[in-house]
Design an enzyme around this catalytic site. Structure first.
Site, PDB file in Angstrom:
ATOM      1  N   LYS A 136      36.256 -65.205  59.391  1.00  0.00           N
ATOM      2  CA  LYS A 136      36.256 -65.169  60.974  1.00  0.00           C
ATOM      3  C   LYS A 136      35.715 -66.692  61.474  1.00  0.00           C
ATOM      4  O   LYS A 136      36.229 -67.077  62.089  1.00  0.00           O
ATOM      5  CB  LYS A 136      35.179 -64.141  61.501  1.00  0.00           C
ATOM      6  CG  LYS A 136      35.726 -62.826  61.338  1.00  0.00           C
ATOM      7  CD  LYS A 136      34.477 -61.877  62.301  1.00  0.00           C
ATOM      8  CE  LYS A 136      33.391 -61.733  62.047  1.00  0.00           C
ATOM      9  NZ  LYS A 136      33.217 -61.269  60.658  1.00  0.00           N
ATOM     10  N   ARG A 188      30.548 -56.322  67.975  1.00  0.00           N
ATOM     11  CA  ARG A 188      30.705 -55.538  66.757  1.00  0.00           C
ATOM     12  C   ARG A 188      30.541 -54.177  66.972  1.00  0.00           C
ATOM     13  O   ARG A 188      30.475 -53.638  65.899  1.00  0.00           O
ATOM     14  CB  ARG A 188      28.938 -55.785  66.160  1.00  0.00           C
ATOM     15  CG  ARG A 188      28.728 -57.189  65.738  1.00  0.00           C
ATOM     16  CD  ARG A 188      29.443 -57.467  64.226  1.00  0.00           C
ATOM     17  NE  ARG A 188      28.867 -57.917  63.059  1.00  0.00           N
ATOM     18  CZ  ARG A 188      28.475 -59.186  62.932  1.00  0.00           C
ATOM     19  NH1 ARG A 188      28.962 -60.088  63.699  1.00  0.00           N
ATOM     20  NH2 ARG A 188      27.936 -59.367  61.765  1.00  0.00           N
ATOM     21  N   ARG A 214      29.776 -67.335  48.413  1.00  0.00           N
ATOM     22  CA  ARG A 214      29.738 -68.283  49.560  1.00  0.00           C
ATOM     23  C   ARG A 214      28.281 -69.126  49.627  1.00  0.00           C
ATOM     24  O   ARG A 214      27.411 -68.513  49.200  1.00  0.00           O
ATOM     25  CB  ARG A 214      29.673 -67.205  50.994  1.00  0.00           C
ATOM     26  CG  ARG A 214      29.460 -68.239  52.051  1.00  0.00           C
ATOM     27  CD  ARG A 214      29.862 -67.427  53.466  1.00  0.00           C
ATOM     28  NE  ARG A 214      28.993 -66.181  53.838  1.00  0.00           N
ATOM     29  CZ  ARG A 214      29.163 -65.435  54.896  1.00  0.00           C
ATOM     30  NH1 ARG A 214      30.256 -65.445  55.456  1.00  0.00           N
ATOM     31  NH2 ARG A 214      28.204 -64.562  55.032  1.00  0.00           N
ATOM     32  N   ARG A 216      23.357 -68.027  51.931  1.00  0.00           N
ATOM     33  CA  ARG A 216      22.694 -67.185  53.285  1.00  0.00           C
ATOM     34  C   ARG A 216      21.717 -66.190  52.705  1.00  0.00           C
ATOM     35  O   ARG A 216      21.971 -65.557  51.706  1.00  0.00           O
ATOM     36  CB  ARG A 216      23.808 -66.461  54.145  1.00  0.00           C
ATOM     37  CG  ARG A 216      24.356 -67.915  55.207  1.00  0.00           C
ATOM     38  CD  ARG A 216      25.315 -67.121  55.857  1.00  0.00           C
ATOM     39  NE  ARG A 216      25.257 -65.758  56.266  1.00  0.00           N
ATOM     40  CZ  ARG A 216      25.903 -65.384  57.215  1.00  0.00           C
ATOM     41  NH1 ARG A 216      27.294 -65.914  57.614  1.00  0.00           N
ATOM     42  NH2 ARG A 216      25.881 -64.044  57.698  1.00  0.00           N
ATOM     43  N   ARG A 254      25.626 -54.581  55.177  1.00  0.00           N
ATOM     44  CA  ARG A 254      26.306 -55.226  56.156  1.00  0.00           C
ATOM     45  C   ARG A 254      27.794 -54.507  56.173  1.00  0.00           C
ATOM     46  O   ARG A 254      28.443 -54.159  57.423  1.00  0.00           O
ATOM     47  CB  ARG A 254      26.524 -56.560  56.028  1.00  0.00           C
ATOM     48  CG  ARG A 254      25.115 -57.333  56.220  1.00  0.00           C
ATOM     49  CD  ARG A 254      25.062 -58.655  56.010  1.00  0.00           C
ATOM     50  NE  ARG A 254      25.958 -59.630  56.475  1.00  0.00           N
ATOM     51  CZ  ARG A 254      26.552 -60.649  55.716  1.00  0.00           C
ATOM     52  NH1 ARG A 254      26.104 -60.906  54.513  1.00  0.00           N
ATOM     53  NH2 ARG A 254      27.403 -61.420  56.418  1.00  0.00           N
TER      54      ARG A 254
HETATM   55  P1  AMP Z   1      27.451 -62.966  60.963  1.00  0.00           P
HETATM   56  O1  AMP Z   1      27.297 -64.358  60.701  1.00  0.00           O
HETATM   57  O2  AMP Z   1      28.230 -62.741  62.164  1.00  0.00           O
HETATM   58  O3  AMP Z   1      27.899 -62.091  59.721  1.00  0.00           O
HETATM   59  O4  AMP Z   1      25.895 -62.414  61.556  1.00  0.00           O
HETATM   60  C1  AMP Z   1      24.612 -62.503  60.765  1.00  0.00           C
HETATM   61  C2  AMP Z   1      23.764 -61.325  61.492  1.00  0.00           C
HETATM   62  O5  AMP Z   1      23.638 -61.768  62.817  1.00  0.00           O
HETATM   63  C3  AMP Z   1      24.406 -59.854  61.460  1.00  0.00           C
HETATM   64  O6  AMP Z   1      24.159 -59.175  60.221  1.00  0.00           O
HETATM   65  C4  AMP Z   1      23.421 -59.200  62.466  1.00  0.00           C
HETATM   66  O7  AMP Z   1      22.053 -59.201  62.247  1.00  0.00           O
HETATM   67  C5  AMP Z   1      23.162 -60.432  63.368  1.00  0.00           C
HETATM   68  N1  AMP Z   1      24.591 -60.438  64.516  1.00  0.00           N
HETATM   69  C6  AMP Z   1      25.493 -61.302  64.686  1.00  0.00           C
HETATM   70  N2  AMP Z   1      26.443 -61.036  65.566  1.00  0.00           N
HETATM   71  C7  AMP Z   1      26.053 -59.802  66.139  1.00  0.00           C
HETATM   72  C8  AMP Z   1      26.166 -58.962  67.072  1.00  0.00           C
HETATM   73  N3  AMP Z   1      27.531 -59.175  67.732  1.00  0.00           N
HETATM   74  N4  AMP Z   1      25.513 -57.693  67.429  1.00  0.00           N
HETATM   75  C9  AMP Z   1      24.368 -57.255  66.655  1.00  0.00           C
HETATM   76  N5  AMP Z   1      24.163 -58.274  65.507  1.00  0.00           N
HETATM   77  C10 AMP Z   1      24.661 -59.320  65.355  1.00  0.00           C
END
Ligand code: AMP
Length: 221
Positions: free
Chosen positions: A13, A89, A128, A161, A172
């Site tokens: 993404k 999400r 990654r 990460r 996740r």
């Molecule tokens: P990502 O990089 O999009 O995988 O996001 C990393 C982490 O940020 C996720 O595992 C959540 O803990 C938090 N996060 C990011 N976007 C959201 C969202 N829209 N709603 C809730 N938590 C989020």
């Protein structure tokens, strides 16, 4: 255009959102990136969200939405639209976003869902690596750097990460899967869902997205 990118963690993404944003000259807003920035500070917000982000759980909707709202409120600056990556999400977040847009007499143009099989994804996430300086994303097998551990773009050190450990990756994925079906249906019912296979090469996926966006826009005109 106002776009959101949906898909399992690691599907690409972030990469596609930044390509779309560059092509359409609009800002790219990643809630995950913002949370990772927040975690570098010692603010109250950082303490509030650390547990969720580090353990791969969703941050409560209201906290995320406040952030997104601030970004969208700068909408005069973002007159041509934006690309949201990692938000929404779940269906509740999607409804919050629609309500906010409606208040501003705007609407979301498309929700792009990048699809990928679970196995490919676990390998991708495990391999990654992210530049600790500029945030560029690499993959040990699919998109390695020229010099091991060093960013090609800025020479920064690569790191994994915190939430890319195997256990957190599986958590996740399962959180995503439980929230995703209602969200997908929400956008499908609005007729704005575009689904693209995210397993191909980055440029091929991007070309497909562009093509589907053009077709989608023609249909709507
Ligand atoms: P990502 O990089 O999009 O995988 O996001 C990393 C982490 O940020 C996720 O595992 C959540 O803990 C938090 N996060 C990011 N976007 C959201 C969202 N829209 N709603 C809730 N938590 C989020």
């Amino acid at each position: 255009m106002r776009l959101v990118l949906l898909g399992l963690p690691g599907v690409g993404k972030g990469t596609q959102a930044s390509l779309i944003a560059r092509e359409s000259n609009t800002p790219h807003y990643s809630t995950g990136d913002i949370f990772r920035e927040i975690l570098k500070s010692s603010s109250l917000l950082s303490r509030k969200v650390a547990k969720y982000v580090n353990e791969g759980e969703l941050v409560p909707d209201d906290i995320v939405f406040e952030m997104v709202k601030k970004f969208i409120a700068g909408d005069e600056v973002n007159a041509n639209g934006w690309v949201l990556d990692g938000f929404p999400r779940n269906k509740r977040q999607a409804e919050m976003l629609d309500d906010l847009l409606e208040e501003e007499s705007h609407r979301l143009n498309f929700a792009i869902h990048l699809t990928v099989s679970r196995n490919i994804l676990v390998n991708r996430l495990y391999g990654r690596r992210v530049c600790s300086n500029c945030g560029a994303i690499y993959n040990l097998s699919m998109n390695p750097t020229q010099k091991e551990g060093i960013c090609d773009k800025c020479g920064g050190m690569l790191e994994r990460r915190k939430d890319d450990s195997k256990e957190t990756i599986l958590k996740r994925i399962s959180i995503f899967e439980s929230e995703f079906l209602p969200l997908r249906k929400y956008y499908q019912d609005q007729g704005i869902l575009i689904e693209v296979n995210g397993e191909s090469r980055v440029q091929d996926v991007f070309n497909q997205i562009k093509e589907r966006l053009e077709i989608g826009q023609e249909r709507r005109n």
